[in-house]
Design a protein around this motif. Structure first.
Motif, PDB file in Angstrom:
ATOM      1  N   SER A 160       0.834  -1.212   0.000  1.00 18.26           N
ATOM      2  CA  SER A 160       0.000   0.000   0.000  1.00 18.26           C
ATOM      3  C   SER A 160       0.860   1.249   0.000  1.00 18.26           C
ATOM      4  O   SER A 160       0.521   2.247  -0.639  1.00 18.26           O
ATOM      5  CB  SER A 160      -0.941  -0.005   1.208  1.00 18.26           C
ATOM      6  N   ALA A 161       1.991   1.202   0.717  1.00 17.88           N
ATOM      7  CA  ALA A 161       2.874   2.375   0.766  1.00 17.88           C
ATOM      8  C   ALA A 161       3.585   2.585  -0.558  1.00 17.88           C
ATOM      9  O   ALA A 161       3.693   3.713  -1.053  1.00 17.88           O
ATOM     10  CB  ALA A 161       3.891   2.204   1.894  1.00 17.88           C
ATOM     11  N   ALA A 162       4.073   1.490  -1.159  1.00 24.01           N
ATOM     12  CA  ALA A 162       4.879   1.613  -2.374  1.00 24.01           C
ATOM     13  C   ALA A 162       4.038   1.784  -3.626  1.00 24.01           C
ATOM     14  O   ALA A 162       4.476   2.442  -4.578  1.00 24.01           O
ATOM     15  CB  ALA A 162       5.774   0.381  -2.529  1.00 24.01           C
ATOM     16  N   ARG A 163       2.825   1.226  -3.634  1.00 25.09           N
ATOM     17  CA  ARG A 163       2.039   1.229  -4.869  1.00 25.09           C
ATOM     18  C   ARG A 163       0.610   1.675  -4.701  1.00 25.09           C
ATOM     19  O   ARG A 163      -0.118   1.818  -5.678  1.00 25.09           O
ATOM     20  CB  ARG A 163       2.057  -0.181  -5.469  1.00 25.09           C
ATOM     21  N   GLU A 169      -2.134  -6.100  -6.722  1.00 21.02           N
ATOM     22  CA  GLU A 169      -1.451  -7.050  -5.853  1.00 21.02           C
ATOM     23  C   GLU A 169      -1.837  -6.825  -4.389  1.00 21.02           C
ATOM     24  O   GLU A 169      -2.022  -7.772  -3.620  1.00 21.02           O
ATOM     25  CB  GLU A 169       0.063  -6.939  -6.023  1.00 21.02           C
ATOM     26  N   CYS A 170      -1.962  -5.542  -4.005  1.00 20.77           N
ATOM     27  CA  CYS A 170      -2.377  -5.231  -2.633  1.00 20.77           C
ATOM     28  C   CYS A 170      -3.809  -5.714  -2.390  1.00 20.77           C
ATOM     29  O   CYS A 170      -4.091  -6.365  -1.372  1.00 20.77           O
ATOM     30  CB  CYS A 170      -2.274  -3.718  -2.399  1.00 20.77           C
ATOM     31  N   GLU A 171      -4.693  -5.434  -3.324  1.00 21.74           N
ATOM     32  CA  GLU A 171      -6.081  -5.900  -3.187  1.00 21.74           C
ATOM     33  C   GLU A 171      -6.129  -7.416  -3.142  1.00 21.74           C
ATOM     34  O   GLU A 171      -6.872  -8.010  -2.342  1.00 21.74           O
ATOM     35  CB  GLU A 171      -6.928  -5.391  -4.352  1.00 21.74           C
ATOM     36  N   GLY A 172      -5.303  -8.067  -3.967  1.00 24.63           N
ATOM     37  CA  GLY A 172      -5.278  -9.525  -3.992  1.00 24.63           C
ATOM     38  C   GLY A 172      -4.843 -10.118  -2.663  1.00 24.63           C
ATOM     39  O   GLY A 172      -5.388 -11.136  -2.212  1.00 24.63           O
ATOM     40  N   ALA A 173      -3.861  -9.476  -2.012  1.00 23.96           N
ATOM     41  CA  ALA A 173      -3.366  -9.969  -0.719  1.00 23.96           C
ATOM     42  C   ALA A 173      -4.477  -9.919   0.332  1.00 23.96           C
ATOM     43  O   ALA A 173      -4.699 -10.889   1.073  1.00 23.96           O
ATOM     44  CB  ALA A 173      -2.162  -9.146  -0.271  1.00 23.96           C
ATOM     45  N   TYR A 195     -10.889  -4.440   7.534  1.00 22.49           N
ATOM     46  CA  TYR A 195     -10.394  -3.066   7.441  1.00 22.49           C
ATOM     47  C   TYR A 195      -9.554  -2.884   6.183  1.00 22.49           C
ATOM     48  O   TYR A 195      -9.703  -1.912   5.440  1.00 22.49           O
ATOM     49  CB  TYR A 195      -9.548  -2.726   8.679  1.00 22.49           C
ATOM     50  N   GLY A 196      -8.647  -3.841   5.940  1.00 20.29           N
ATOM     51  CA  GLY A 196      -7.779  -3.714   4.764  1.00 20.29           C
ATOM     52  C   GLY A 196      -8.560  -3.691   3.473  1.00 20.29           C
ATOM     53  O   GLY A 196      -8.294  -2.885   2.571  1.00 20.29           O
ATOM     54  N   LEU A 197      -9.562  -4.566   3.374  1.00 19.30           N
ATOM     55  CA  LEU A 197     -10.348  -4.619   2.144  1.00 19.30           C
ATOM     56  C   LEU A 197     -11.224  -3.377   2.006  1.00 19.30           C
ATOM     57  O   LEU A 197     -11.401  -2.845   0.897  1.00 19.30           O
ATOM     58  CB  LEU A 197     -11.207  -5.891   2.141  1.00 19.30           C
ATOM     59  N   ALA A 198     -11.774  -2.886   3.121  1.00 17.84           N
ATOM     60  CA  ALA A 198     -12.568  -1.658   3.080  1.00 17.84           C
ATOM     61  C   ALA A 198     -11.711  -0.493   2.586  1.00 17.84           C
ATOM     62  O   ALA A 198     -12.165   0.354   1.804  1.00 17.84           O
ATOM     63  CB  ALA A 198     -13.124  -1.341   4.463  1.00 17.84           C
ATOM     64  N   THR A 199     -10.458  -0.436   3.032  1.00 18.85           N
ATOM     65  CA  THR A 199      -9.552   0.622   2.590  1.00 18.85           C
ATOM     66  C   THR A 199      -9.298   0.528   1.098  1.00 18.85           C
ATOM     67  O   THR A 199      -9.297   1.528   0.377  1.00 18.85           O
ATOM     68  CB  THR A 199      -8.221   0.536   3.364  1.00 18.85           C
ATOM     69  N   THR A 200      -9.087  -0.696   0.609  1.00 12.19           N
ATOM     70  CA  THR A 200      -8.868  -0.906  -0.826  1.00 12.19           C
ATOM     71  C   THR A 200     -10.057  -0.396  -1.631  1.00 12.19           C
ATOM     72  O   THR A 200      -9.893   0.304  -2.632  1.00 12.19           O
ATOM     73  CB  THR A 200      -8.649  -2.406  -1.108  1.00 12.19           C
ATOM     74  N   TYR A 201     -11.263  -0.730  -1.180  1.00 12.38           N
ATOM     75  CA  TYR A 201     -12.455  -0.312  -1.926  1.00 12.38           C
ATOM     76  C   TYR A 201     -12.654   1.202  -1.882  1.00 12.38           C
ATOM     77  O   TYR A 201     -13.064   1.814  -2.880  1.00 12.38           O
ATOM     78  CB  TYR A 201     -13.697  -1.030  -1.398  1.00 12.38           C
ATOM     79  N   TYR A 202     -12.365   1.833  -0.737  1.00 13.95           N
ATOM     80  CA  TYR A 202     -12.588   3.282  -0.703  1.00 13.95           C
ATOM     81  C   TYR A 202     -11.567   4.006  -1.565  1.00 13.95           C
ATOM     82  O   TYR A 202     -11.895   4.988  -2.245  1.00 13.95           O
ATOM     83  CB  TYR A 202     -12.624   3.785   0.745  1.00 13.95           C
ATOM     84  N   ILE A 203     -10.324   3.507  -1.600  1.00  9.54           N
ATOM     85  CA  ILE A 203      -9.312   4.123  -2.469  1.00  9.54           C
ATOM     86  C   ILE A 203      -9.732   3.994  -3.934  1.00  9.54           C
ATOM     87  O   ILE A 203      -9.526   4.895  -4.741  1.00  9.54           O
ATOM     88  CB  ILE A 203      -7.926   3.477  -2.238  1.00  9.54           C
ATOM     89  N   LYS A 204     -10.339   2.860  -4.279  1.00  9.22           N
ATOM     90  CA  LYS A 204     -10.809   2.654  -5.659  1.00  9.22           C
ATOM     91  C   LYS A 204     -12.064   3.461  -5.960  1.00  9.22           C
ATOM     92  O   LYS A 204     -12.478   3.550  -7.112  1.00  9.22           O
ATOM     93  CB  LYS A 204     -11.087   1.169  -5.892  1.00  9.22           C
ATOM     94  N   GLY A 205     -12.694   4.024  -4.913  1.00  7.79           N
ATOM     95  CA  GLY A 205     -13.869   4.859  -5.128  1.00  7.79           C
ATOM     96  C   GLY A 205     -15.184   4.128  -4.985  1.00  7.79           C
ATOM     97  O   GLY A 205     -16.234   4.682  -5.321  1.00  7.79           O
ATOM     98  N   ASP A 206     -15.173   2.883  -4.464  1.00  7.41           N
ATOM     99  CA  ASP A 206     -16.413   2.144  -4.247  1.00  7.41           C
ATOM    100  C   ASP A 206     -16.817   2.346  -2.783  1.00  7.41           C
ATOM    101  O   ASP A 206     -16.570   1.495  -1.915  1.00  7.41           O
ATOM    102  CB  ASP A 206     -16.201   0.663  -4.559  1.00  7.41           C
ATOM    103  N   LEU A 207     -17.466   3.467  -2.505  1.00  4.65           N
ATOM    104  CA  LEU A 207     -17.777   3.822  -1.121  1.00  4.65           C
ATOM    105  C   LEU A 207     -18.847   2.935  -0.518  1.00  4.65           C
ATOM    106  O   LEU A 207     -18.820   2.649   0.691  1.00  4.65           O
ATOM    107  CB  LEU A 207     -18.203   5.288  -1.044  1.00  4.65           C
TER     108      LEU A 207
END
Length: 531
Positions: A160-163, A169-173, A195-207
């Motif tokens: 998440s920090a690097a990419r 890959e982060c979402e897949g993990a 929490y991790g998956l919720a963060t992935t979705y909000y960054i992608k814009g799927d609120l």
């Protein structure tokens, strides 16, 4: 032992006595197959060419190689514990080559953790990938699944920090961790994975998906009643609420994080989850306080976040805090301070390889430049930053970035381009369910239309009235002040001074802070004119 090795370590694992070992090494040095640096017994040896080492290594039977690697790993643990602590990847490699997967996984995990602590994110990703590859060689069992969950969540932080969290890959993990958690019903891990998956979705814009996962994360955390999951879950619930324009509700969750957070007990969690909860919640508290009209408190919260990030010496958290504080200065309409903080964020992000924070910093610096005499250069920088951020998969915040772009275009007189950018901002906001800047998007449309053509006064008036209605539904006093000032200025030009004053005065009188900001200064000046 590798292309370069210490005599001391070689002697510890070799079956030869010292005279025989030294004689053999001397022959290899004379033949220029090895280089010697330093005097025995502190000497270091290096193969002249990597190919020589590879050829010698491959000439050994696989069973013999495994025996050597096992012996080396054992000797390292028994006789060189300081090296094991300093270079866990070295012993992990030997255990891996020895076919001892469980020991190798444990040491690769420590190597990844050590690299994360040093903000060496790409190195951490490499170690943790190797650990995950070895996990796949283990027999199926709940213990194996538990180990993989820990490693998948561990690799998510440096990814998440690097990419960026939206990186596939982060979402897949995180998705894989949730799948495994569901299989074994592991409640302690469930909240963290959600929490991790919720963060992935909000960054992608799927609120909508993010909010649903966040609710599940909070429910799971409340079942454990453990503080670290509760910290993550309250923050996770608050984030989509903020973007959806539910500022007061979001603020309550971020304030709950700050009530629960103990720097001494929870500061180290930053290395597991990517950022410090105390820092990030202060950033979001600031973002909620601005639209609610507490603009000085927002500034203080943002500054406290930066100060805390510097105290805990966590670069990822500092990059976050600097970007969030820069947005606070933008919302307070302070271009000089916006540029100063943006440049700090860009310098840090460039040095450590944080593409999302670098893109955000460049967009904000471009806006500041467009408002301080470098209009065209500023617009070009915003445009470049938008492209860079798109490559990271970051979709959330697109309306804000497009507003920056529209304001820059307006500054250089490109009214139609500015209005086009606002059209896209509005569309993106509706797609995502992000209403945090819906009022500002609409208000700017009215202001730009009016500036372009005074004949658009009737349409602009309707826009300002609609904007005020939206702000009142969100209790967004800051956006209401701006819209009311725009409408009052229009009514003043139309000779409706009493109506203009009756509209603006109650809103201005509501404020108890922020009187040194341009918005409140302009409102006061307008009220004086209307009086």
């Amino acid at each position: 032992l590798g292309r370069e090795f210490l005599y001391e370590l070689l002697r510890s694992v070799s079956p030869l006595d010292d005279p025989a070992l030294q004689a053999g090494l001397a022959r290899l040095v004379d033949a220029e197959l090895l280089y010697q640096r330093g005097a025995l017994p502190e000497a270091t040896y290096t193969f002249k060419h990597a190919m020589i080492q590879d050829t010698a290594y491959q000439s050994l039977l696989k069973s013999v190689r495994r025996q050597f690697h096992t012996r080396i790993a054992q000797v390292l643990e028994e006789q060189f514990p300081e090296r094991v602590l300093a270079e866990p990847a070295v012993i992990a490699h030997h255990y891996g080559q020895a076919g001892l997967a469980a020991q190798a996984i444990a040491h690769y995990g420590r190597a990844g953790e050590r690299a994360v602590m040093q903000s060496a994110n790409e190195e951490a990703i490499g170690h943790l990938r190797r650990a995950l590859e070895l996990v796949e060689t283990l027999a199926e069992s709940p213990a194996r699944h538990q180990q993989e969950i820990e490693l998948q969540m561990a690799i998510a932080a440096p990814l998440s920090a690097a990419r960026g969290w939206a990186n596939p890959e982060c979402e897949g993990a995180v998705t894989r961790a949730l799948e495994l958690t569901s299989q074994i019903g592991d409640v302690p891990n469930l909240s963290r994975v959600l929490y991790g998956l919720a963060t992935t979705y909000y960054i992608k814009g799927d609120l909508a998906a993010s909010a649903d996962l966040a609710k599940q994360a909070l429910e799971a955390a409340e079942r454990t009643n453990d503080v670290p999951p509760l910290l993550a879950a309250h923050q996770t619930v608050g984030i989509p609420l903020y973007w959806q324009g539910e500022f007061s509700r979001a603020l309550r969750h971020f304030e709950q994080v700050l009530r629960l957070y103990d720097p001494a007990m929870h500061g180290s969690l930053a290395h597991e989850v990517g950022t410090n909860r105390g820092v990030t919640s202060r950033g979001y508290v600031a973002w909620c306080q601005i639209p609610l009209g507490h603009v000085d408190r927002a500034l203080t919260s943002g500054q406290e976040g930066v100060a805390m990030a510097k105290r805990v010496e966590h670069p990822d958290s500092l990059a976050f805090a600097l970007c969030w504080l820069t947005f606070v200065h933008w919302m307070r309409r302070e271009p000089t301070l916006t540029q100063e903080r943006a440049e700090e964020a860009i310098a840090l992000a460039e040095r450590l390889g944080f593409p999302m924070y670098e893109g955000l910093g460049r967009a904000l610096r471009g806006w500041a430049r467009s408002h301080t005499g470098e209009g065209e250069h500023g617009v070009a920088e915003i445009q470049q930053a938008l492209g860079e951020l798109a490559q990271t998969g970051t979709a959330i915040g697109a309306p804000a970035l497009l507003i920056l772009f529209a304001e820059g275009q307006w500054q250089v007189g490109r009214h139609d381009d500015a209005l086009g950018a606002l059209d896209v901002a509005d569309a993106r906001g509706r797609e995502q369910g992000a209403h945090n800047l819906a009022a500002e998007t609409l208000r700017l449309r009215g202001a730009i239309l009016l500036d372009k053509d005074e004949g658009q006064a009737e349409e602009a008036e309707g826009i300002f009235l609609e904007t005020i209605e939206i702000t009142r539904g969100q209790d967004a006093k800051w956006w209401e002040l701006r819209a009311a000032a725009n409408l009052a200025r229009l009514w003043q030009r139309q000779g409706k001074k009493a109506e203009a004053r009756d509209l603006l005065l109650p809103i201005y009188d509501w404020f108890t802070e922020g009187f040194d900001t341009p918005d409140l200064k302009d409102a006061k000046a307008l009220l004086d004119e209307l009086a």
